[in-house]
Design a protein around this motif. Structure first.
Motif, PDB file in Angstrom:
ATOM      1  N   ASP A   1      -3.254   4.454  -2.434  1.00  0.00           N
ATOM      2  CA  ASP A   1      -3.048   2.838  -3.426  1.00  0.00           C
ATOM      3  C   ASP A   1      -2.313   2.126  -2.924  1.00  0.00           C
ATOM      4  O   ASP A   1      -1.933   1.436  -1.770  1.00  0.00           O
ATOM      5  CB  ASP A   1      -1.918   3.931  -4.674  1.00  0.00           C
ATOM      6  N   VAL A   2      -2.461   0.685  -3.661  1.00  0.00           N
ATOM      7  CA  VAL A   2      -2.549  -0.372  -3.169  1.00  0.00           C
ATOM      8  C   VAL A   2      -2.818  -1.235  -4.474  1.00  0.00           C
ATOM      9  O   VAL A   2      -2.553  -1.060  -5.804  1.00  0.00           O
ATOM     10  CB  VAL A   2      -3.855  -1.582  -2.306  1.00  0.00           C
ATOM     11  N   ARG A   3      -0.992  -1.826  -4.691  1.00  0.00           N
ATOM     12  CA  ARG A   3      -0.866  -2.845  -5.683  1.00  0.00           C
ATOM     13  C   ARG A   3      -0.637  -3.970  -5.236  1.00  0.00           C
ATOM     14  O   ARG A   3       0.440  -4.208  -4.284  1.00  0.00           O
ATOM     15  CB  ARG A   3       0.380  -2.226  -6.617  1.00  0.00           C
ATOM     16  N   TRP A   4       0.062  -4.830  -6.445  1.00  0.00           N
ATOM     17  CA  TRP A   4       0.869  -6.352  -5.929  1.00  0.00           C
ATOM     18  C   TRP A   4       2.104  -6.118  -6.426  1.00  0.00           C
ATOM     19  O   TRP A   4       2.080  -5.111  -7.747  1.00  0.00           O
ATOM     20  CB  TRP A   4       0.369  -7.239  -6.869  1.00  0.00           C
TER      21      TRP A   4
ATOM     22  N   ILE B   1       0.450  -1.223   0.414  1.00  0.00           N
ATOM     23  CA  ILE B   1      -0.201  -0.029   0.087  1.00  0.00           C
ATOM     24  C   ILE B   1       1.456   1.411  -0.259  1.00  0.00           C
ATOM     25  O   ILE B   1       2.340   1.001   0.076  1.00  0.00           O
ATOM     26  CB  ILE B   1      -0.997  -0.027   1.408  1.00  0.00           C
ATOM     27  N   ARG B   2      -0.212   2.214  -0.279  1.00  0.00           N
ATOM     28  CA  ARG B   2       1.291   3.841  -0.556  1.00  0.00           C
ATOM     29  C   ARG B   2       0.478   3.982   0.657  1.00  0.00           C
ATOM     30  O   ARG B   2      -0.690   4.778   0.530  1.00  0.00           O
ATOM     31  CB  ARG B   2       1.195   3.867  -2.130  1.00  0.00           C
ATOM     32  N   ARG B   3       1.327   5.049   1.699  1.00  0.00           N
ATOM     33  CA  ARG B   3       0.846   5.753   2.634  1.00  0.00           C
ATOM     34  C   ARG B   3      -0.331   6.502   2.030  1.00  0.00           C
ATOM     35  O   ARG B   3       0.475   7.776   1.518  1.00  0.00           O
ATOM     36  CB  ARG B   3       1.587   5.516   3.612  1.00  0.00           C
ATOM     37  N   GLY B   4      -1.150   6.594   2.313  1.00  0.00           N
ATOM     38  CA  GLY B   4      -1.583   7.957   2.320  1.00  0.00           C
ATOM     39  C   GLY B   4      -1.782   9.203   3.289  1.00  0.00           C
ATOM     40  O   GLY B   4      -2.527  10.254   3.310  1.00  0.00           O
ATOM     41  N   ARG B   5      -1.500   9.127   4.850  1.00  0.00           N
ATOM     42  CA  ARG B   5      -1.117   9.671   6.153  1.00  0.00           C
ATOM     43  C   ARG B   5       0.125   9.467   6.671  1.00  0.00           C
ATOM     44  O   ARG B   5       0.919   9.045   6.640  1.00  0.00           O
ATOM     45  CB  ARG B   5      -2.063   9.035   6.897  1.00  0.00           C
ATOM     46  N   PRO B   6       0.609  10.100   7.658  1.00  0.00           N
ATOM     47  CA  PRO B   6       2.132   9.816   7.880  1.00  0.00           C
ATOM     48  C   PRO B   6       1.612   8.998   9.408  1.00  0.00           C
ATOM     49  O   PRO B   6       0.583   8.459   9.481  1.00  0.00           O
ATOM     50  CB  PRO B   6       1.226  12.004   9.163  1.00  0.00           C
TER      51      PRO B   6
ATOM     52  N   ALA C   1      -8.170   0.303  -3.027  1.00  0.00           N
ATOM     53  CA  ALA C   1      -7.197   1.057  -1.917  1.00  0.00           C
ATOM     54  C   ALA C   1      -8.158   2.114  -0.454  1.00  0.00           C
ATOM     55  O   ALA C   1      -9.312   2.232  -1.290  1.00  0.00           O
ATOM     56  CB  ALA C   1      -6.602   2.116  -1.976  1.00  0.00           C
ATOM     57  N   GLY C   2      -8.170   1.786   0.688  1.00  0.00           N
ATOM     58  CA  GLY C   2      -8.909   2.279   1.273  1.00  0.00           C
ATOM     59  C   GLY C   2      -8.859   2.923   2.623  1.00  0.00           C
ATOM     60  O   GLY C   2      -7.299   3.069   3.140  1.00  0.00           O
ATOM     61  N   ASP C   3      -9.342   3.229   3.703  1.00  0.00           N
ATOM     62  CA  ASP C   3      -8.676   4.279   5.183  1.00  0.00           C
ATOM     63  C   ASP C   3      -7.284   4.967   4.644  1.00  0.00           C
ATOM     64  O   ASP C   3      -7.740   5.497   3.928  1.00  0.00           O
ATOM     65  CB  ASP C   3      -8.336   3.047   5.280  1.00  0.00           C
TER      66      ASP C   3
END
Length: 138
Positions: free
Chosen positions: A102-105, A20-25, A96-98
């Motif tokens: 982003d999310v990926r394999w 996952i790509r972090r969307g928050r600190p 991707a949620g929460d």
């Protein structure tokens, strides 16, 4: 202050790692395994299942063995105590949620090209969980 956290190391049938790509600190914009804080009253296994579902939309079928643990510094003197577990998920496309932007394999060879959370690649390598790498899952 020490904050208990968990992460999930999940591979698909093609030996690609779920990231996952972090969307928050902390670590906004960096790629990492799904995970987060263990809430009061949760076991690590329950926290792994909840975090994976919240961040990827995938249901964890099995929480496996502890792959390893690390301490990471956080803001304001916090230390994140992160325990990463091997896990298996139900079939499906991750969404991707929460706090995941982003999310990926990701193929193991792609890991070195992505901006990863500090120490992630080194930890996964040291723990011997990366397919095709020395000591890793084959």
């Amino acid at each position: 202050m020490r904050v208990n956290c968990v992460g999930a190391i999940i591979f698909d049938a093609s030996d690609r790692l779920l990231l996952i790509r972090r969307g928050r600190p902390p670590g906004v914009g960096l790629w990492s395994v799904p995970g987060g804080r263990v809430e009061p009253g949760e076991t690590d296994a329950i926290a792994v299942r909840r975090e994976v579902l919240e961040e990827t939309g995938l249901r964890v079928l099995e929480v496996g063995r502890l792959a390893g643990a690390v301490d990471r510094p956080g803001p304001g003197g916090i230390t994140y105590v992160i325990r990463d577990y091997l896990a298996g998920v139900s079939p499906g496309a991750p969404v991707a949620g929460d706090d995941a932007a982003d999310v990926r394999w990701c193929d193991v060879t792609e890991l070195e090209c992505l901006p990863l959370s500090e120490g992630l690649l080194e930890s996964l390598t040291d723990w011997g969980v990366l397919p095709g790498r020395a000591g890793g899952v084959v």
